[in-house]
Design a protein around this motif. Sequence first.
Motif, PDB file in Angstrom:
ATOM      1  N   ARG A 255       0.814  -1.209   0.000  1.00 24.37           N
ATOM      2  CA  ARG A 255       0.000   0.000   0.000  1.00 24.37           C
ATOM      3  C   ARG A 255       0.851   1.264   0.000  1.00 24.37           C
ATOM      4  N   GLU A 256       1.901   1.301   0.811  1.00 25.05           N
ATOM      5  CA  GLU A 256       2.656   2.539   0.985  1.00 25.05           C
ATOM      6  C   GLU A 256       3.728   2.754  -0.067  1.00 25.05           C
ATOM      7  N   HIS A 257       4.337   1.670  -0.566  1.00 27.58           N
ATOM      8  CA  HIS A 257       5.416   1.831  -1.539  1.00 27.58           C
ATOM      9  C   HIS A 257       4.962   1.521  -2.959  1.00 27.58           C
ATOM     10  N   TRP A 258       4.205   0.431  -3.122  1.00 30.01           N
ATOM     11  CA  TRP A 258       3.776   0.029  -4.461  1.00 30.01           C
ATOM     12  C   TRP A 258       2.399   0.593  -4.821  1.00 30.01           C
ATOM     13  N   PHE A 259       1.788   1.304  -3.865  1.00 32.07           N
ATOM     14  CA  PHE A 259       0.506   1.998  -4.082  1.00 32.07           C
ATOM     15  C   PHE A 259      -0.611   1.058  -4.538  1.00 32.07           C
ATOM     16  N   LYS A 260      -0.586  -0.154  -3.993  1.00 36.67           N
ATOM     17  CA  LYS A 260      -1.634  -1.114  -4.336  1.00 36.67           C
ATOM     18  C   LYS A 260      -2.304  -1.586  -3.044  1.00 36.67           C
ATOM     19  N   HIS A 261      -3.616  -1.537  -3.059  1.00 39.98           N
ATOM     20  CA  HIS A 261      -4.378  -2.035  -1.922  1.00 39.98           C
ATOM     21  C   HIS A 261      -5.709  -2.581  -2.427  1.00 39.98           C
ATOM     22  N   PHE A 262      -6.387  -3.300  -1.562  1.00 41.48           N
ATOM     23  CA  PHE A 262      -7.620  -3.963  -1.980  1.00 41.48           C
ATOM     24  C   PHE A 262      -8.691  -2.956  -2.370  1.00 41.48           C
ATOM     25  N   ALA A 263      -9.380  -3.273  -3.463  1.00 38.38           N
ATOM     26  CA  ALA A 263     -10.535  -2.502  -3.916  1.00 38.38           C
ATOM     27  C   ALA A 263     -11.338  -3.406  -4.841  1.00 38.38           C
ATOM     28  N   PRO A 264     -12.634  -3.206  -4.950  1.00 35.99           N
ATOM     29  CA  PRO A 264     -13.433  -4.028  -5.864  1.00 35.99           C
ATOM     30  C   PRO A 264     -12.901  -3.919  -7.296  1.00 35.99           C
ATOM     31  N   PRO A 265     -13.016  -4.975  -8.096  1.00 32.03           N
ATOM     32  CA  PRO A 265     -12.459  -4.964  -9.462  1.00 32.03           C
ATOM     33  C   PRO A 265     -12.911  -3.800 -10.321  1.00 32.03           C
ATOM     34  N   TRP A 266     -14.146  -3.338 -10.139  1.00 30.12           N
ATOM     35  CA  TRP A 266     -14.629  -2.257 -10.989  1.00 30.12           C
ATOM     36  C   TRP A 266     -13.908  -0.933 -10.726  1.00 30.12           C
ATOM     37  N   GLY A 268     -10.615  -0.630 -10.369  1.00 29.31           N
ATOM     38  CA  GLY A 268      -9.500  -0.674 -11.309  1.00 29.31           C
ATOM     39  C   GLY A 268      -9.953  -0.519 -12.744  1.00 29.31           C
ATOM     40  N   LEU A 269     -11.102  -1.101 -13.079  1.00 25.00           N
ATOM     41  CA  LEU A 269     -11.643  -0.978 -14.447  1.00 25.00           C
ATOM     42  C   LEU A 269     -11.944   0.475 -14.777  1.00 25.00           C
ATOM     43  N   PHE A 270     -12.645   1.159 -13.880  1.00 27.03           N
ATOM     44  CA  PHE A 270     -12.968   2.564 -14.123  1.00 27.03           C
ATOM     45  C   PHE A 270     -11.710   3.418 -14.212  1.00 27.03           C
ATOM     46  N   GLY A 271     -10.702   3.058 -13.402  1.00 24.74           N
ATOM     47  CA  GLY A 271      -9.441   3.790 -13.471  1.00 24.74           C
ATOM     48  C   GLY A 271      -8.755   3.611 -14.816  1.00 24.74           C
ATOM     49  N   ALA A 272      -8.799   2.387 -15.355  1.00 31.99           N
ATOM     50  CA  ALA A 272      -8.193   2.136 -16.669  1.00 31.99           C
ATOM     51  C   ALA A 272      -8.942   2.883 -17.764  1.00 31.99           C
ATOM     52  N   ILE A 273     -10.271   2.909 -17.668  1.00 35.53           N
ATOM     53  CA  ILE A 273     -11.074   3.639 -18.665  1.00 35.53           C
ATOM     54  C   ILE A 273     -10.797   5.134 -18.575  1.00 35.53           C
ATOM     55  N   HIS A 274     -10.736   5.637 -17.345  1.00 35.05           N
ATOM     56  CA  HIS A 274     -10.473   7.068 -17.152  1.00 35.05           C
ATOM     57  C   HIS A 274      -9.091   7.448 -17.672  1.00 35.05           C
ATOM     58  N   GLY A 275      -8.126   6.540 -17.534  1.00 30.92           N
ATOM     59  CA  GLY A 275      -6.766   6.834 -17.984  1.00 30.92           C
ATOM     60  C   GLY A 275      -6.661   7.055 -19.481  1.00 30.92           C
ATOM     61  N   ILE A 276      -7.613   6.552 -20.238  1.00 28.21           N
ATOM     62  CA  ILE A 276      -7.601   6.738 -21.695  1.00 28.21           C
ATOM     63  C   ILE A 276      -7.631   8.220 -22.054  1.00 28.21           C
ATOM     64  N   THR A 324      -7.410  -8.597  -9.904  1.00 30.94           N
ATOM     65  CA  THR A 324      -8.118  -7.384 -10.343  1.00 30.94           C
ATOM     66  C   THR A 324      -8.685  -6.587  -9.181  1.00 30.94           C
ATOM     67  N   SER A 325      -8.627  -7.139  -7.977  1.00 24.86           N
ATOM     68  CA  SER A 325      -9.204  -6.438  -6.820  1.00 24.86           C
ATOM     69  C   SER A 325      -8.191  -5.493  -6.190  1.00 24.86           C
ATOM     70  N   THR A 326      -7.712  -4.551  -6.972  1.00 22.53           N
ATOM     71  CA  THR A 326      -6.773  -3.534  -6.503  1.00 22.53           C
ATOM     72  C   THR A 326      -7.251  -2.165  -6.964  1.00 22.53           C
ATOM     73  N   ALA A 327      -6.711  -1.136  -6.326  1.00 23.81           N
ATOM     74  CA  ALA A 327      -7.159   0.223  -6.608  1.00 23.81           C
ATOM     75  C   ALA A 327      -6.868   0.645  -8.037  1.00 23.81           C
TER      76      ALA A 327
END
Length: 384
Positions: A255-266, A268-276, A324-327
């Motif tokens: 969480r603190e160094h790799w910036f990954k923590h648990f979150a529902p799969p959607w 991450g999906l919305f984040g990938a779509i937004h990144g476009i 897929t259950s990451t932020a």
Amino acid sequence: MPGKWILEVLIVVLVVKFCALVLSFSAWFVLQNQPADLLSLWNRWDAPHYVDIARHGYTAVGEQRFFIVFLPLFPLLIRLFALVTTYYEFAALLVSNLASALASIYLFKLARLDLSESAALRSVFYFCIFPTAYFLIAGYSESLFLLLTISCIYYARTRRWTLAGLAGMLSTATRLTGLALVPALLCELLQQHAQQHAQKPDHRGQDNYDAKAEERKQKWRASMAILMTPLGFFAYLMLNFWVFSDAFAFMTIQREHWFKHFAPPWVGLFGAIHGIFWREPAEVALICFAEIFFAVFAVACIAYAIKFRISYCIYMLFSFIAFTSTAFWLSIPRYTLSLFPVFIMLASLSESERKDVLHYAFSITFTSFFAFFTILFTQGRWAF
């Protein structure tokens, strides 16, 4: 000829690896206009971290403390092989490539339980040329993890539960997603039990007693195998406690160094779509579109697996949920490689009515992207 299939499998594996090595060497020579060092070309991104752990072990201080997120079995094997080779980077490649060759053999054996010999060989071919199969060459833990998970399922399906439990235990000491084997093995046990009772003849007397006794032994061995599987993960928790005095230190580091923590799969999906809409073109292709495409591909394969074999579906479903259950989504194309039933199902599909068309489509598409991503990875560019 007995054993001929082993030679065929190894030929497929070695030819693909040889072509990938030549491609990486040639691409560097031409694009960088300087001689290439194969060890350096394939020692990219996370690979040096595994080598560092193999050399120095885990620590709670300095930059190396962040490497606790990498599980211990792969670096342990690197260290053991380095006792012979003396070069840790070469030892990492050796472990990875030997493990992928053995994984291909087990994949063939597993596919052969349901498919013809030619289709089983195709499953190995698709496995070796999958777009992210260059991780089966690089010094990553993918090869070892796949060897252990495929062999675990193979031994479970052939009712050699003690070996299944041992392979499962080692898999959870290699990658956290090995825990997906627990529900998959339970499902396999229930499926075998149902099939056994559906096909059970009418035993009487001593025969009936012996059959029931054997059935109880099988259930006990299977239960022990299922309980053994998470032990590798528990050993990893103990390692965290020994190094950090916190069994779940890896989660804090993630969480603190790799910036990954648990979150529902959607999420991450919305984040990938937004990144476009805000990322640079290269990132849009490799961090947004690629992540989304491989996630959709994985979901389609999971849905198809329901009618192929339910234990395969369960393994892929829990694995998919885990990665897929990451932020934010990252490296899903690489993680999709671990969904090994995909290659068995693709081989089954390629033997359908339009088998030639599907086979050519899979082969051309996979090979093209395999070559493209291999060049990116060995050039030091982001490739999952």
